[in-house]
Design an enzyme around this catalytic site. Sequence first.
Site, PDB file in Angstrom:
ATOM      1  N   HIS A  48       0.313  -8.575 -22.952  1.00  0.00           N
ATOM      2  CA  HIS A  48       1.314  -8.902 -23.974  1.00  0.00           C
ATOM      3  C   HIS A  48       0.593  -9.144 -25.296  1.00  0.00           C
ATOM      4  CE1 HIS A  48       5.265 -10.592 -25.242  1.00  0.00           C
ATOM      5  NE2 HIS A  48       4.512 -11.350 -26.029  1.00  0.00           N
ATOM      6  N   ASP A  60       1.977  -8.033 -13.519  1.00  0.00           N
ATOM      7  CA  ASP A  60       1.370  -7.342 -14.653  1.00  0.00           C
ATOM      8  C   ASP A  60       2.472  -6.640 -15.446  1.00  0.00           C
ATOM      9  OD1 ASP A  60      -0.399  -6.268 -16.427  1.00  0.00           O
ATOM     10  OD2 ASP A  60      -1.354  -4.898 -15.008  1.00  0.00           O
ATOM     11  N   GLU A  66       0.077 -12.876 -21.500  1.00  0.00           N
ATOM     12  CA  GLU A  66      -0.273 -13.143 -22.891  1.00  0.00           C
ATOM     13  C   GLU A  66      -1.656 -13.778 -23.017  1.00  0.00           C
ATOM     14  OE1 GLU A  66       1.859 -15.082 -26.764  1.00  0.00           O
ATOM     15  OE2 GLU A  66       1.869 -16.300 -24.942  1.00  0.00           O
TER      16      GLU A  66
END
Length: 206
Positions: A100, A148, A157
């Site tokens: 992310h 994932d 993130e």
Amino acid sequence: MCSYLPIFTSFNRTKGGLIQLNHGRPQPLQYVVNAAFLATLFSDYLDAADTPGWYCGPNFYSTDVLREFAKTQIDYILGENPRKMSYIVGFGNHYPKHVHHRGASIPKNKIKYNCKGGWKWRDSKKPNPNTLVGAMVAGPDRHDGFHDVRTNYNYTEPTLAGNAGLVAALVALSGDKTTGIDKNTIFSAVPPMFPTPPPPPAPWKP
């Protein structure tokens, strides 16, 4: 420091051994790496003060226990966990591919995208076109599970707080005790743990 030790129950651990410093809430690794750094730093401080350990209640623990705690937590992050997943992008054979992160997920195609223009890449099911080598993601859940998925930042993130702690922990754990620790006198301004002993008496003369 005592609460980090497995013998105490201040914090739960996953079945794979990851300490739950945020009590099972998402994004655990940022807390784990900073704890690993602090444990190693305290161990180094005790060594620099010629102190072999510290007390947790009536029990004495050596500085090796702190370094072992830090090492096991970092090893988990590097892949010694039930999923055999490295949570460091680009490290090992099995690591997150849908991080992310805007720079990792938007292809380098010389097209400028506005803030919302990146959403189509965020929502894509394809692996990131750019590998964010060395970035630690948010980490697994309290059951050692990991998804994932780029849209779920609780798993994928990478944060500044987490990656700063990771670098600090890795540096603190590098080398071994024979290399010495206080090369830059980082503990010189820290007051001693115990009062300075009085100077020895002058040589006795009859």
